[in-house]
Motif scaffolding. Sequence first.
Motif, mmCIF file in Angstrom:
data_model
loop_
_atom_site.group_PDB
_atom_site.id
_atom_site.type_symbol
_atom_site.label_atom_id
_atom_site.label_comp_id
_atom_site.label_asym_id
_atom_site.label_seq_id
_atom_site.Cartn_x
_atom_site.Cartn_y
_atom_site.Cartn_z
ATOM 1 N N ALA A 9 -4.350 16.027 -1.659
ATOM 2 C CA ALA A 9 -5.758 15.976 -2.065
ATOM 3 C C ALA A 9 -6.597 16.100 -0.791
ATOM 4 O O ALA A 9 -6.060 16.219 0.311
ATOM 5 C CB ALA A 9 -6.057 14.656 -2.765
ATOM 6 N N SER A 10 -7.908 16.029 -0.934
ATOM 7 C CA SER A 10 -8.772 16.230 0.247
ATOM 8 C C SER A 10 -8.841 15.005 1.154
ATOM 9 O O SER A 10 -9.497 15.029 2.190
ATOM 10 C CB SER A 10 -10.183 16.597 -0.211
ATOM 11 N N PHE A 11 -8.203 13.937 0.759
ATOM 12 C CA PHE A 11 -8.176 12.719 1.589
ATOM 13 C C PHE A 11 -6.824 12.032 1.382
ATOM 14 O O PHE A 11 -6.127 12.333 0.406
ATOM 15 C CB PHE A 11 -9.348 11.795 1.231
ATOM 16 N N PRO A 12 -6.420 11.116 2.296
ATOM 17 C CA PRO A 12 -5.184 10.369 2.072
ATOM 18 C C PRO A 12 -5.392 9.486 0.837
ATOM 19 O O PRO A 12 -6.242 8.598 0.833
ATOM 20 C CB PRO A 12 -5.048 9.517 3.347
ATOM 21 N N SER A 13 -4.614 9.766 -0.222
ATOM 22 C CA SER A 13 -4.943 9.177 -1.535
ATOM 23 C C SER A 13 -4.087 7.954 -1.833
ATOM 24 O O SER A 13 -2.860 8.073 -1.926
ATOM 25 C CB SER A 13 -4.683 10.186 -2.644
ATOM 26 N N PRO A 14 -4.711 6.800 -2.051
ATOM 27 C CA PRO A 14 -3.926 5.619 -2.384
ATOM 28 C C PRO A 14 -3.342 5.728 -3.796
ATOM 29 O O PRO A 14 -4.046 6.125 -4.714
ATOM 30 C CB PRO A 14 -4.959 4.468 -2.345
ATOM 31 N N ALA A 15 -2.053 5.417 -3.927
ATOM 32 C CA ALA A 15 -1.421 5.377 -5.255
ATOM 33 C C ALA A 15 -1.425 3.909 -5.676
ATOM 34 O O ALA A 15 -0.408 3.215 -5.611
ATOM 35 C CB ALA A 15 -0.016 5.950 -5.174
ATOM 36 N N ASP A 16 -2.601 3.435 -6.104
ATOM 37 C CA ASP A 16 -2.778 1.998 -6.332
ATOM 38 C C ASP A 16 -1.911 1.453 -7.460
ATOM 39 O O ASP A 16 -1.460 0.312 -7.413
ATOM 40 C CB ASP A 16 -4.256 1.694 -6.608
ATOM 41 N N GLU A 17 -1.692 2.275 -8.489
ATOM 42 C CA GLU A 17 -0.869 1.775 -9.614
ATOM 43 C C GLU A 17 0.561 1.495 -9.157
ATOM 44 O O GLU A 17 1.184 0.543 -9.621
ATOM 45 C CB GLU A 17 -0.844 2.803 -10.735
ATOM 46 N N VAL A 18 1.057 2.349 -8.265
ATOM 47 C CA VAL A 18 2.411 2.139 -7.740
ATOM 48 C C VAL A 18 2.437 0.827 -6.956
ATOM 49 O O VAL A 18 3.321 -0.016 -7.140
ATOM 50 C CB VAL A 18 2.827 3.312 -6.810
ATOM 51 N N ALA A 19 1.432 0.642 -6.097
ATOM 52 C CA ALA A 19 1.388 -0.564 -5.251
ATOM 53 C C ALA A 19 1.269 -1.822 -6.127
ATOM 54 O O ALA A 19 1.981 -2.809 -5.902
ATOM 55 C CB ALA A 19 0.212 -0.463 -4.287
ATOM 56 N N ARG A 45 0.861 -1.199 0.000
ATOM 57 C CA ARG A 45 0.000 0.000 0.000
ATOM 58 C C ARG A 45 0.889 1.239 0.000
ATOM 59 O O ARG A 45 1.809 1.338 0.816
ATOM 60 C CB ARG A 45 -0.923 0.030 1.217
ATOM 61 N N VAL A 46 0.597 2.113 -0.942
ATOM 62 C CA VAL A 46 1.322 3.382 -1.020
ATOM 63 C C VAL A 46 0.262 4.468 -0.961
ATOM 64 O O VAL A 46 -0.679 4.471 -1.765
ATOM 65 C CB VAL A 46 2.126 3.476 -2.335
ATOM 66 N N VAL A 47 0.369 5.366 0.022
ATOM 67 C CA VAL A 47 -0.673 6.383 0.228
ATOM 68 C C VAL A 47 -0.017 7.763 0.280
ATOM 69 O O VAL A 47 0.982 7.951 0.973
ATOM 70 C CB VAL A 47 -1.460 6.102 1.532
ATOM 71 N N LEU A 48 -0.582 8.692 -0.481
ATOM 72 C CA LEU A 48 -0.023 10.043 -0.546
ATOM 73 C C LEU A 48 -0.863 10.988 0.304
ATOM 74 O O LEU A 48 -2.099 10.958 0.242
ATOM 75 C CB LEU A 48 0.014 10.524 -1.996
ATOM 76 N N GLY A 49 -0.190 11.820 1.078
ATOM 77 C CA GLY A 49 -0.896 12.792 1.917
ATOM 78 C C GLY A 49 -0.594 14.219 1.482
ATOM 79 O O GLY A 49 0.311 14.472 0.669
ATOM 80 N N SER A 50 -1.371 15.174 1.994
ATOM 81 C CA SER A 50 -1.183 16.617 1.765
ATOM 82 C C SER A 50 -1.244 17.007 0.291
ATOM 83 O O SER A 50 -0.631 17.991 -0.127
ATOM 84 C CB SER A 50 0.157 17.093 2.360
#
Length: 328
Positions: A263-273, A256-261
């Motif tokens: 977007a309006s929510f903690p955004s999963p970078a699913d393609e990376v994962a 799981r790779v999640v990007l913060g700060s």
Amino acid sequence: MLRLPAFRLHQPATLGEAAAILAGEGDAARVVAGGTDLWPNLKRRHQKAEQVVALHRIAELRGVHANDEIQLGAMETLTDLGRHPALRERWPALVRAIGWISSPLLRNMGTIGGNVCLDTRCTYYNQNEEWRQAISYCMKAEGKVCWVAPSSPRCWAVSSSDSAPMLVALGARVKLVSAAGEREIPVAELYRDDGMEYLTKRRDEIVTAIVLPKESDATHCRSAFFKLRRRGSIDFGVLSVAVALWMDGDVVRDARVVLGSIASFPSPADEVARALVGQRLTDETIRGAASKARSAVTPMDNTDLDPRWRGQVTPVYVERTLREAAAS
Ligand SMILES: Cc1cc2nc3c(=O)[nH]c(=O)nc-3n(C[C@H](O)[C@H](O)[C@H](O)COP(=O)(O)OP(=O)(O)OC[C@H]3O[C@@H](n4cnc5c(N)ncnc54)[C@H](O)[C@@H]3O)c2cc1C
Ligand code: SF4
């Protein structure tokens, strides 16, 4: 000097009492934990409250219970969590994320419950009332237009909690209590992609605890957290990267790779994962996976630093964080 508005302060001694007050007062009431976000927001008048329910006397919201899973009481301060031996041993990337929140003094007051409920932020919103009045306010509070995207029907304010992306990446859960009962949901489901209604929990629900995965999960998990900000302390992030990789030997079983700060929510970078699952963590697979991060973000002009630059550096910081996780 900015002054707090008048409100009635409740200081209940039990969770049941707090839940009953919130059930009775509806939207006029707000909860306060450490107050490091709520008090400035009330002073600047972009949040309002006629009744404030302080949680500091409620013993049920305190304590870290480390068994097979670790349960963090919502009123635990960030400083105390950063020092907790079991947390440091099992989930070092979460401790790192917590250690990067604001500054030591604010971490002495700020709590984990307050951090996961942190209001979204925006250049046009986190200003004093005169400043906001001069631009006729904005959609998130009292105005009609979004100054970040004037033709947009929604608010794009940014989720800036540093613990949230890491908790989502680790698959943590959150406990919620109201007068109607208790429920537990994945932290990922606490958030929605909306700068105004950014939490899915109801206003009368109190976050009572965060529950981390089992110890056996920690053994197989390699994780890392990185935060990009203008200064080395106190600044909110303009990008954060939370990585959790579950290994079968030297092969990634789940990621799981999640990007913060960003977007309006903690955004999963699913393609990376997805690009990492079933792979060994070589230079090539890490670089290839990280290159997919650019398409996971659309930085906007709602926070510090140039949005185009923030987009361009996203794959760079994702790659560095993946490398750190691989080496952990
Ligand atoms: C100068 C400055 C810099 C900062 N930098 C950062 C940063 O870099 N990263 C970051 O993540 N944060 C940052 N913060 C924000 C804040 O300090 C932290 O997020 C802190 O963890 C908030 O916790 P608190 O207990 O003070 O929350 P409070 O201010 O008490 O509450 C925050 C929000 O959560 C709600 N809430 C609190 N506890 C609960 C609960 N148990 N159940 C339901 N709702 C609840 C409140 O109603 C309020 O809406 C910064 C703040 C300041 C002033
Ligand atoms: S994104 Fe738009 S509506 Fe939301 S706080 Fe910023 S200017 Fe206001």
